[in-house]
Design an enzyme around this catalytic site. Structure first.
Site, PDB file in Angstrom:
ATOM      1  N   LYS A   8       0.831  -1.207   0.000  1.00  0.00           N
ATOM      2  CA  LYS A   8       0.000   0.000   0.000  1.00  0.00           C
ATOM      3  C   LYS A   8       0.865   1.256   0.000  1.00  0.00           C
ATOM      4  CE  LYS A   8      -1.767   1.520   4.106  1.00  0.00           C
ATOM      5  NZ  LYS A   8      -1.402   2.912   4.425  1.00  0.00           N
ATOM      6  N   ASN A   9       1.865   1.275   0.900  1.00  0.00           N
ATOM      7  CA  ASN A   9       2.613   2.527   1.081  1.00  0.00           C
ATOM      8  C   ASN A   9       3.658   2.773  -0.004  1.00  0.00           C
ATOM      9  OD1 ASN A   9       1.021   3.094   3.224  1.00  0.00           O
ATOM     10  ND2 ASN A   9       2.511   2.547   4.794  1.00  0.00           N
TER      11      ASN A   9
ATOM     12  N   ASP B 105       4.130   0.413  12.160  1.00  0.00           N
ATOM     13  CA  ASP B 105       2.955  -0.215  11.535  1.00  0.00           C
ATOM     14  C   ASP B 105       2.763  -1.662  11.974  1.00  0.00           C
ATOM     15  OD1 ASP B 105       2.478   2.147  10.249  1.00  0.00           O
ATOM     16  OD2 ASP B 105       3.250   1.506   8.307  1.00  0.00           O
TER      17      ASP B 105
ATOM     18  N   ARG C  87      -8.890  -0.442   4.359  1.00  0.00           N
ATOM     19  CA  ARG C  87      -8.029   0.602   3.781  1.00  0.00           C
ATOM     20  C   ARG C  87      -6.658   0.029   3.415  1.00  0.00           C
ATOM     21  NH1 ARG C  87      -6.883   5.155   7.497  1.00  0.00           N
ATOM     22  NH2 ARG C  87      -5.403   5.350   5.814  1.00  0.00           N
TER      23      ARG C  87
ATOM     24  N   CYS D 251      -5.102  12.693  13.473  1.00  0.00           N
ATOM     25  CA  CYS D 251      -5.863  11.473  13.186  1.00  0.00           C
ATOM     26  C   CYS D 251      -5.742  10.541  14.371  1.00  0.00           C
ATOM     27  CB  CYS D 251      -5.410  10.837  11.880  1.00  0.00           C
ATOM     28  SG  CYS D 251      -3.921   9.899  12.013  1.00  0.00           S
TER      29      CYS D 251
ATOM     30  N   VAL E 267       7.413   6.605  17.268  1.00  0.00           N
ATOM     31  CA  VAL E 267       7.169   7.303  15.997  1.00  0.00           C
ATOM     32  C   VAL E 267       5.915   8.172  16.073  1.00  0.00           C
ATOM     33  CG1 VAL E 267       6.791   7.019  13.502  1.00  0.00           C
ATOM     34  CG2 VAL E 267       8.384   5.501  14.713  1.00  0.00           C
TER      35      VAL E 267
ATOM     36  N   ARG F  32      -4.919  10.585   4.648  1.00  0.00           N
ATOM     37  CA  ARG F  32      -3.879  11.607   4.796  1.00  0.00           C
ATOM     38  C   ARG F  32      -2.852  11.546   3.669  1.00  0.00           C
ATOM     39  NH1 ARG F  32      -3.250  13.927   9.410  1.00  0.00           N
ATOM     40  NH2 ARG F  32      -1.064  14.252   8.904  1.00  0.00           N
TER      41      ARG F  32
ATOM     42  N   ARG G 203       0.382  14.207  13.653  1.00  0.00           N
ATOM     43  CA  ARG G 203       0.787  14.094  12.247  1.00  0.00           C
ATOM     44  C   ARG G 203       0.743  15.390  11.442  1.00  0.00           C
ATOM     45  NH1 ARG G 203      -1.581   8.724   9.648  1.00  0.00           N
ATOM     46  NH2 ARG G 203       0.310   8.829   8.431  1.00  0.00           N
TER      47      ARG G 203
HETATM   48  N1  EPU Z   1       6.199  14.436  11.260  1.00  0.00           N
HETATM   49  C1  EPU Z   1       6.241  15.771  11.607  1.00  0.00           C
HETATM   50  N2  EPU Z   1       6.135  16.695  10.609  1.00  0.00           N
HETATM   51  C2  EPU Z   1       5.997  16.352   9.303  1.00  0.00           C
HETATM   52  C3  EPU Z   1       5.953  14.989   8.960  1.00  0.00           C
HETATM   53  C4  EPU Z   1       6.053  14.043   9.963  1.00  0.00           C
HETATM   54  O1  EPU Z   1       6.364  16.118  12.774  1.00  0.00           O
HETATM   55  O2  EPU Z   1       5.900  17.241   8.457  1.00  0.00           O
HETATM   56  C5  EPU Z   1       6.305  13.416  12.311  1.00  0.00           C
HETATM   57  C6  EPU Z   1       5.010  12.595  12.460  1.00  0.00           C
HETATM   58  O3  EPU Z   1       4.055  13.240  13.250  1.00  0.00           O
HETATM   59  C7  EPU Z   1       5.541  11.312  13.060  1.00  0.00           C
HETATM   60  C8  EPU Z   1       6.919  11.163  12.401  1.00  0.00           C
HETATM   61  O4  EPU Z   1       7.265  12.462  11.916  1.00  0.00           O
HETATM   62  O5  EPU Z   1       5.705  11.477  14.440  1.00  0.00           O
HETATM   63  C9  EPU Z   1       7.002  10.184  11.268  1.00  0.00           C
HETATM   64  O6  EPU Z   1       5.912  10.398  10.382  1.00  0.00           O
HETATM   65  P1  EPU Z   1       6.019  10.161   8.828  1.00  0.00           P
HETATM   66  O7  EPU Z   1       5.894  11.461   8.149  1.00  0.00           O
HETATM   67  O8  EPU Z   1       7.167   9.298   8.509  1.00  0.00           O
HETATM   68  O9  EPU Z   1       4.660   9.349   8.562  1.00  0.00           O
HETATM   69  P2  EPU Z   1       3.807   9.434   7.248  1.00  0.00           P
HETATM   70  O10 EPU Z   1       4.688   9.671   6.100  1.00  0.00           O
HETATM   71  O11 EPU Z   1       2.643  10.318   7.462  1.00  0.00           O
HETATM   72  C10 EPU Z   1       4.021   6.911   6.581  1.00  0.00           C
HETATM   73  C11 EPU Z   1       3.094   5.762   6.335  1.00  0.00           C
HETATM   74  C12 EPU Z   1       2.469   5.329   7.653  1.00  0.00           C
HETATM   75  C13 EPU Z   1       3.582   4.898   8.597  1.00  0.00           C
HETATM   76  C14 EPU Z   1       4.597   6.055   8.768  1.00  0.00           C
HETATM   77  C15 EPU Z   1       5.801   5.685   9.596  1.00  0.00           C
HETATM   78  C16 EPU Z   1       2.344   6.144   4.088  1.00  0.00           C
HETATM   79  C17 EPU Z   1       1.247   6.525   3.163  1.00  0.00           C
HETATM   80  N3  EPU Z   1       2.063   6.175   5.396  1.00  0.00           N
HETATM   81  O12 EPU Z   1       3.237   7.943   7.150  1.00  0.00           O
HETATM   82  O13 EPU Z   1       1.649   4.207   7.364  1.00  0.00           O
HETATM   83  O14 EPU Z   1       3.059   4.567   9.852  1.00  0.00           O
HETATM   84  O15 EPU Z   1       5.059   6.499   7.472  1.00  0.00           O
HETATM   85  O16 EPU Z   1       6.447   4.605   9.059  1.00  0.00           O
HETATM   86  O17 EPU Z   1       3.433   5.820   3.661  1.00  0.00           O
HETATM   87  C18 EPU Z   1      -0.076   2.657   7.819  1.00  0.00           C
HETATM   88  O18 EPU Z   1       0.201   2.097   6.741  1.00  0.00           O
HETATM   89  O19 EPU Z   1      -0.837   2.145   8.672  1.00  0.00           O
HETATM   90  C19 EPU Z   1       0.514   3.958   8.112  1.00  0.00           C
HETATM   91  C20 EPU Z   1       0.013   4.792   9.024  1.00  0.00           C
END
Ligand code: EPU
Length: 420
Positions: A22-23, A305, A397, A116, A327, A92, A121
């Protein structure tokens, strides 16, 4: 709303084929916005989230079609540069269109995703990086407006290695003037898969999979059609590995990449699983479950995850485990639901303490996020009597045909459509 009804305590055994990640699928689908040529994406899982991003791409002007071979996407021209609230609020990852839209049209409008169920996030790191690349960014009435006639390359250091942030900026940088250097970038296999796809299109990216990624902007649109196969889903694989453990079963997972599963295998082996690599997959045999201490970390650490699913397994261990979530700040909704099924589980700050109990008992429980929902299904597979997991749309999802895959290895799990 659908629910799952699970009759627990059946030992699972057999083979499960792991689907596309998915990701990886989501950013790669978003990346098709960068070119007007046609793309054939293979191994895209049929999920709530891939359907949502397909719908978003269509709103922006793409032709999106499922064919016999795979998912065909062509974005001859962009008709709108706006990701509206009705789609962003359900997923998101819609934020992933920001970078490609800005690179291709010099403009993007994105409803700001709020908090969320797994944490606050924010997307500040995406926006700060785009500003460094010359974008003008303003936020009005909950919408991010980004503009840049042409982005320029920049040196960008992420304070936190953000997965979608790294992906968004990598995509934005393909169209920028000059070179962009990302440091403390996310190293997840899904980031590597996006970089490989972008390279297949003709973009120049080096270092994906390490904390330092260099993207050289090219001054023209890619001129090739592409066919690309998405990597297998390591979290789907990890979840079914956990299913083998919690039922003391024996499951062979075909089509998965063992190299993406090192930290998951490490934790599950420590917790008592026998894991062997066979042919193109992995065999997992469950046994007595041992307590462990595990901390979630960005890749190559243990993935957040898989945190909820691991907790479900540890609920039946022979001692006291501690799982530390570093995380996300709010990925804990499954804890109270697992407790309703008899788990002895408490949390304080980032730490959750799980004292193993001899058995779980079936109960009505509610999924409130994707991975937490999967953890409740796992608990239901091991619990005595019936477990009713409601709000299955969270699970849909990110897991393709979960009930069919689990039934195929001997689980008693039924989907009741339209249940409250
Ligand atoms: N963060 C910030 N500011 C930002 C971006 C992130 O503070 O601008 C923080 C977040 O709040 C979090 C940390 O950085 O504490 C890491 O978040 P990240 O941005 O890596 O998460 P994401 O990109 O929103 C993706 C996956 C998630 C997975 C996370 C961590 C996708 C579409 N989603 O989310 O997948 O948990 O990386 O590995 O790739 C899932 O599949 O269930 C899922 C939630």
């Amino acid at each position: 709303m659908d629910k799952f009804v699970i009759q627990g305590r059946r030992r699972l055994s057999g083979k499960i084929a792991i689907g596309g990640a998915k990701n990886a699928a989501l950013p790669i689908m978003a990346a098709t916005l960068l070119s007007s040529r046609s793309h054939l994406l293979l191994n895209i899982p049929t999920l709530g989230d891939t359907t949502t991003i397909g719908r978003l791409l269509q709103r922006l002007g793409a032709t999106v079609q499922y064919t016999k071979e795979g998912l065909s996407i062509c974005v001859t021209s962009i008709e709108h540069c706006e990701a509206p609230y009705d789609l962003v609020k359900t997923m998101r990852a819609s934020v992933l269109v920001l970078g490609p839209l800005l690179a291709r049209c010099g403009e993007a409008h994105l409803s700001l995703p709020g908090g969320c169920t797994i944490g606050s996030r924010p997307i500040n790191l995406h926006l700060e990086a785009l500003k460094k690349m010359g974008a003008e960014i303003s936020i009005n009435h909950g919408v991010v407006h980004a503009k840049a006639r042409r982005l320029h390359g920049a040196d960008i250091h992420f304070d936190i290695p953000t997965v979608t942030g790294t992906e968004n900026i990598m995509m934005a940088a393909t169209g920028a003037r000059g070179t962009t250097l990302l440091t403390n970038a996310a190293c997840e296999p899904e980031v590597v898969d996006l970089a490989t796809f972008l390279t297949t299109l003709g973009f120049r990216i080096e270092g994906a999979g390490t904390p330092q990624i260099r993207i050289e902007g090219i001054g023209h649109e890619p001129d090739r059609d592409t066919a690309y196969v998405i990597i297998p889903d390591r979290i789907e694989a990890g979840t079914y590995m956990a299913a083998a453990m919690i039922t003391r079963g024996d499951i062979y997972l075909s089509t998965c990449h063992p190299s993406h599963l090192v930290s998951i295998c490490g934790a599950l082996r420590e917790a008592g699983a026998t894991i062997t690599e066979e042919n193109d997959g992995i065999r997992v045999q469950g046994g007595k479950i041992h307590p462990v201490r595990v901390t979630t970390r960005p890749h190559p650490g243990f993935p957040t995850d898989m945190q909820a699913q691991l907790m479900a397994v540890l609920a039946l261990s022979s001692g006291m485990s501690v799982v530390t979530e570093t995380v996300f700040d709010g990925r804990l909704n499954h804890i109270a639901e697992l407790a309703r099924m008899g788990a002895d589980i408490t949390h304080h700050g980032q730490d959750t303490t799980i004292r193993g109990v001899p058995r779980l008992s079936g109960a009505p429980v509610m999924a409130s996020d994707l991975r937490g929902g999967a953890a409740l299904v796992l608990a239901g597979l091991a619990a005595e009597d019936l477990t009713h997991v409601s709000r299955v749309y969270h699970i849909d999802r990110g897991y393709e045909k979960m009930e069919a895959k689990l039934s195929g290895v001997g689980a008693s799990i039924e989907r009741i459509s339209g249940a409250v």
